[in-house]
Design a protein around this motif. Sequence first.
Motif, PDB file in Angstrom:
ATOM      1  N   MET A   1      31.687  34.914  53.255  1.00  0.00           N
ATOM      2  CA  MET A   1      32.053  36.258  52.808  1.00  0.00           C
ATOM      3  C   MET A   1      33.194  36.206  51.790  1.00  0.00           C
ATOM      4  SD  MET A   1      31.867  38.444  56.355  1.00  0.00           S
ATOM      5  CE  MET A   1      32.461  39.919  55.553  1.00  0.00           C
ATOM      6  N   SER A   2      34.112  35.279  51.980  1.00  0.00           N
ATOM      7  CA  SER A   2      35.210  35.138  51.028  1.00  0.00           C
ATOM      8  C   SER A   2      34.682  34.715  49.667  1.00  0.00           C
ATOM      9  CB  SER A   2      36.223  34.108  51.542  1.00  0.00           C
ATOM     10  OG  SER A   2      36.839  34.566  52.721  1.00  0.00           O
ATOM     11  N   VAL A   3      33.723  33.777  49.691  1.00  0.00           N
ATOM     12  CA  VAL A   3      33.133  33.325  48.428  1.00  0.00           C
ATOM     13  C   VAL A   3      32.433  34.476  47.728  1.00  0.00           C
ATOM     14  CG1 VAL A   3      31.384  31.835  47.402  1.00  0.00           C
ATOM     15  CG2 VAL A   3      32.869  30.949  49.208  1.00  0.00           C
ATOM     16  N   GLU A   4      31.706  35.278  48.513  1.00  0.00           N
ATOM     17  CA  GLU A   4      31.004  36.421  47.935  1.00  0.00           C
ATOM     18  C   GLU A   4      31.987  37.424  47.341  1.00  0.00           C
ATOM     19  OE1 GLU A   4      28.563  38.006  50.991  1.00  0.00           O
ATOM     20  OE2 GLU A   4      27.143  36.326  50.963  1.00  0.00           O
ATOM     21  N   ARG A   5      33.081  37.673  48.053  1.00  0.00           N
ATOM     22  CA  ARG A   5      34.092  38.608  47.530  1.00  0.00           C
ATOM     23  C   ARG A   5      34.693  38.078  46.239  1.00  0.00           C
ATOM     24  NH1 ARG A   5      35.940  39.199  53.047  1.00  0.00           N
ATOM     25  NH2 ARG A   5      35.252  41.179  53.917  1.00  0.00           N
ATOM     26  N   PHE A   6      34.918  36.763  46.189  1.00  0.00           N
ATOM     27  CA  PHE A   6      35.485  36.177  44.974  1.00  0.00           C
ATOM     28  C   PHE A   6      34.526  36.336  43.793  1.00  0.00           C
ATOM     29  CE2 PHE A   6      36.433  32.120  42.505  1.00  0.00           C
ATOM     30  CZ  PHE A   6      37.425  32.725  41.745  1.00  0.00           C
ATOM     31  N   GLU A   7      33.222  36.137  44.049  1.00  0.00           N
ATOM     32  CA  GLU A   7      32.233  36.302  42.979  1.00  0.00           C
ATOM     33  C   GLU A   7      32.198  37.746  42.498  1.00  0.00           C
ATOM     34  OE1 GLU A   7      30.579  33.989  41.373  1.00  0.00           O
ATOM     35  OE2 GLU A   7      31.575  32.456  42.594  1.00  0.00           O
ATOM     36  N   ILE A   8      32.292  38.672  43.446  1.00  0.00           N
ATOM     37  CA  ILE A   8      32.320  40.095  43.081  1.00  0.00           C
ATOM     38  C   ILE A   8      33.568  40.402  42.259  1.00  0.00           C
ATOM     39  CG2 ILE A   8      32.537  42.447  43.986  1.00  0.00           C
ATOM     40  CD1 ILE A   8      30.859  41.503  46.395  1.00  0.00           C
ATOM     41  N   PHE A   9      34.717  39.842  42.695  1.00  0.00           N
ATOM     42  CA  PHE A   9      35.968  40.044  41.970  1.00  0.00           C
ATOM     43  C   PHE A   9      35.856  39.516  40.541  1.00  0.00           C
ATOM     44  CE2 PHE A   9      39.895  37.965  40.504  1.00  0.00           C
ATOM     45  CZ  PHE A   9      40.691  39.093  40.303  1.00  0.00           C
ATOM     46  N   LYS A  10      35.311  38.320  40.374  1.00  0.00           N
ATOM     47  CA  LYS A  10      35.188  37.727  39.034  1.00  0.00           C
ATOM     48  C   LYS A  10      34.297  38.563  38.129  1.00  0.00           C
ATOM     49  CE  LYS A  10      33.819  33.533  39.911  1.00  0.00           C
ATOM     50  NZ  LYS A  10      33.404  32.140  39.593  1.00  0.00           N
ATOM     51  N   SER A  11      33.291  39.186  38.715  1.00  0.00           N
ATOM     52  CA  SER A  11      32.365  39.970  37.888  1.00  0.00           C
ATOM     53  C   SER A  11      33.017  41.231  37.331  1.00  0.00           C
ATOM     54  CB  SER A  11      31.136  40.366  38.709  1.00  0.00           C
ATOM     55  OG  SER A  11      31.466  41.394  39.634  1.00  0.00           O
ATOM     56  N   GLN A  12      33.963  41.798  38.096  1.00  0.00           N
ATOM     57  CA  GLN A  12      34.622  43.052  37.713  1.00  0.00           C
ATOM     58  C   GLN A  12      33.583  44.115  37.348  1.00  0.00           C
ATOM     59  OE1 GLN A  12      38.374  43.766  37.464  1.00  0.00           O
ATOM     60  NE2 GLN A  12      37.922  42.237  39.035  1.00  0.00           N
ATOM     61  N   ASP A  13      32.447  44.042  38.039  1.00  0.00           N
ATOM     62  CA  ASP A  13      31.319  44.946  37.767  1.00  0.00           C
ATOM     63  C   ASP A  13      31.338  46.083  38.781  1.00  0.00           C
ATOM     64  OD1 ASP A  13      28.956  46.230  37.313  1.00  0.00           O
ATOM     65  OD2 ASP A  13      27.756  44.398  37.195  1.00  0.00           O
ATOM     66  N   LEU A  14      31.687  47.278  38.329  1.00  0.00           N
ATOM     67  CA  LEU A  14      31.796  48.414  39.246  1.00  0.00           C
ATOM     68  C   LEU A  14      30.449  48.817  39.826  1.00  0.00           C
ATOM     69  CD1 LEU A  14      34.364  50.701  37.363  1.00  0.00           C
ATOM     70  CD2 LEU A  14      34.767  49.183  39.290  1.00  0.00           C
ATOM     71  N   GLN A  15      29.362  48.532  39.135  1.00  0.00           N
ATOM     72  CA  GLN A  15      28.041  48.922  39.630  1.00  0.00           C
ATOM     73  C   GLN A  15      27.539  47.966  40.709  1.00  0.00           C
ATOM     74  OE1 GLN A  15      25.485  49.244  36.206  1.00  0.00           O
ATOM     75  NE2 GLN A  15      26.378  51.209  35.564  1.00  0.00           N
ATOM     76  N   ASN A  16      27.868  46.684  40.592  1.00  0.00           N
ATOM     77  CA  ASN A  16      27.356  45.696  41.539  1.00  0.00           C
ATOM     78  C   ASN A  16      28.356  45.326  42.631  1.00  0.00           C
ATOM     79  OD1 ASN A  16      24.929  45.521  40.135  1.00  0.00           O
ATOM     80  ND2 ASN A  16      25.782  44.001  38.714  1.00  0.00           N
ATOM     81  N   GLY A  17      29.534  45.853  42.568  1.00  0.00           N
ATOM     82  CA  GLY A  17      30.526  45.525  43.592  1.00  0.00           C
ATOM     83  C   GLY A  17      31.357  46.739  43.966  1.00  0.00           C
ATOM     84  N   TYR A  18      31.709  46.817  45.252  1.00  0.00           N
ATOM     85  CA  TYR A  18      32.505  47.950  45.718  1.00  0.00           C
ATOM     86  C   TYR A  18      33.980  47.570  45.664  1.00  0.00           C
ATOM     87  CZ  TYR A  18      34.761  51.298  48.750  1.00  0.00           C
ATOM     88  OH  TYR A  18      35.608  52.251  49.249  1.00  0.00           O
ATOM     89  N   PHE A  19      34.741  48.238  44.795  1.00  0.00           N
ATOM     90  CA  PHE A  19      36.182  48.027  44.700  1.00  0.00           C
ATOM     91  C   PHE A  19      36.901  49.293  45.156  1.00  0.00           C
ATOM     92  CE2 PHE A  19      34.301  45.331  41.370  1.00  0.00           C
ATOM     93  CZ  PHE A  19      34.840  44.097  41.705  1.00  0.00           C
ATOM     94  N   ASP A  20      37.977  49.114  45.899  1.00  0.00           N
ATOM     95  CA  ASP A  20      38.699  50.293  46.381  1.00  0.00           C
ATOM     96  C   ASP A  20      40.157  50.337  45.915  1.00  0.00           C
ATOM     97  OD1 ASP A  20      39.594  48.189  47.872  1.00  0.00           O
ATOM     98  OD2 ASP A  20      38.966  48.981  49.816  1.00  0.00           O
TER      99      ASP A  20
END
Length: 364
Positions: free
Chosen positions: A1-20
Motif C-alpha cells: 500500500m505504501s508503494v501504491e501511495r508513492f506511485e499515486i503521489f509521483k503521478s500528481q494526477d487528481l483524476q487517478n488518485g485521491y488527494f486530501d
Amino acid sequence: MSVERFEIFKSQDLQNGYFDISFMIDGRQIYAHKLMLASISDVFKRMISDVWNNPGEPIEIETYSYNIFYEFLTFIYSGKCKLDNENIFIMVDLSEFYHVKSLQQKCDEYLSQKEYNAENIPLFFEELSKYFKSLPLFVKAIFTAIKNNHPNFVEFEIQLIRFENRFATEEKIFKKIFQWAEHQAIAKRDELNEKSFNLNDAIKSEIAPFLPYIEFKKMKLYFLHTFVVKRGFIFSYDKLSDILENSKSDFKVKVKNENNQTLSCILPRDSNVIKDIISIKYSRAVNGFPNNWLYWEEATFKYPSLPSQMKRRDDVEWYLIYYKDGRLGIRSPSLIDEDFYLIAEMSAETCAFELSEKCVIEID
C-alpha cells in the motif's frame, strides 16, 4: 500500500488518485495524503488540522523551493531522497523543523561520510552547528577533522570544548584549556631540557591562540581574581584591567563581624546598591537590642521610588534593606514592615551570625 501511495503521489494526477491535502509553493501545487504526513510528523499533524488550515485550501510554503519540498515529501512516501552538497543544509533544516527523525538520521549518515578539510570545515560548522544535537555522527566526524587540522582551527576547538562540556561554566572551560596549555609547556620543557627555559612564557605561547575566543567577561569576579589575576603573565596589565572592569558577573555582598562571622547575598553587577555599599565601607554601624537590626549611620541614600519586588519571608535569616531615611542596613524578618525596602535575602556562611557595631560590609 505504501508503494501504491508513492506511485499515486509521483503521478500528481487528481483524476487517478485521491488527494486530501495540497501545498502551494512558488505558484505551483503539490498534492499529498494527510495520513502519510500525519503518521510521520507531529508538526504536519498539527499543520493539517482545522486550527492551522481551512479545509480544502492549500497550505502556503514560503521558506522552501518547490523542488526541495517535493524531494522532502518523496522521502516521506518512499524513505528515499537525493542528498548532495547543494541540498544537504536545507534537508537537515526540513527534517528538524518537521521533526522527521528518519530523515535526520539519513542526513546524519550522509554528512558523517564526507571528507572535511581546511576549505569546507568553516562552512559546514557554521551552517549546521545549531543542529548538533540531531547529528551525532556528523559531530564526531567534523570534530575529528578539526582536531586533525589544529592549530588552524582554534575557534572551532573552543566550540568543541564548549559542546563536549555543554553544562560547564566559562570558568571551568578556561581551567581546562589552561591545564592543557600547562601540560604542553611542561612536555616541551622536559624535551628540551634547557636551564633557561621559561615555563610561564611557554604556557602563554600555547594558550595565546585560544584567548580571543574565551568569554572572560562572563566569569565570576572571584574566579578572575583567584585564578586569572594570579597568573599575571597571561595578559598585559591594561588587558587584565579591562576584563575586570567590564566583567558582567554578579557581585557577592558580605557582612562580617569582629568574630569573622559572615552574612552574604548576591546582587546584579548593575545594581545601584553596589555603589551605595562601596561608599559606606568605613561607616560606623549601629545595632539595636536584642541584636536583630543594624544600619550604617554615616551615609544616607535615595529611598527607591518603586516598591520592592521582594516579598518578606519568615524563614529568611536576615534581609539587606534600605531604611525609610535612606540608610542601608540589616534587619531580621520579624521586624520588617512597609517602612523598609527589601534589597536581598542574606544567609550566614558560618554556623552563626551576630550583629554588632563592628560589622563591616564589602563586595567580594
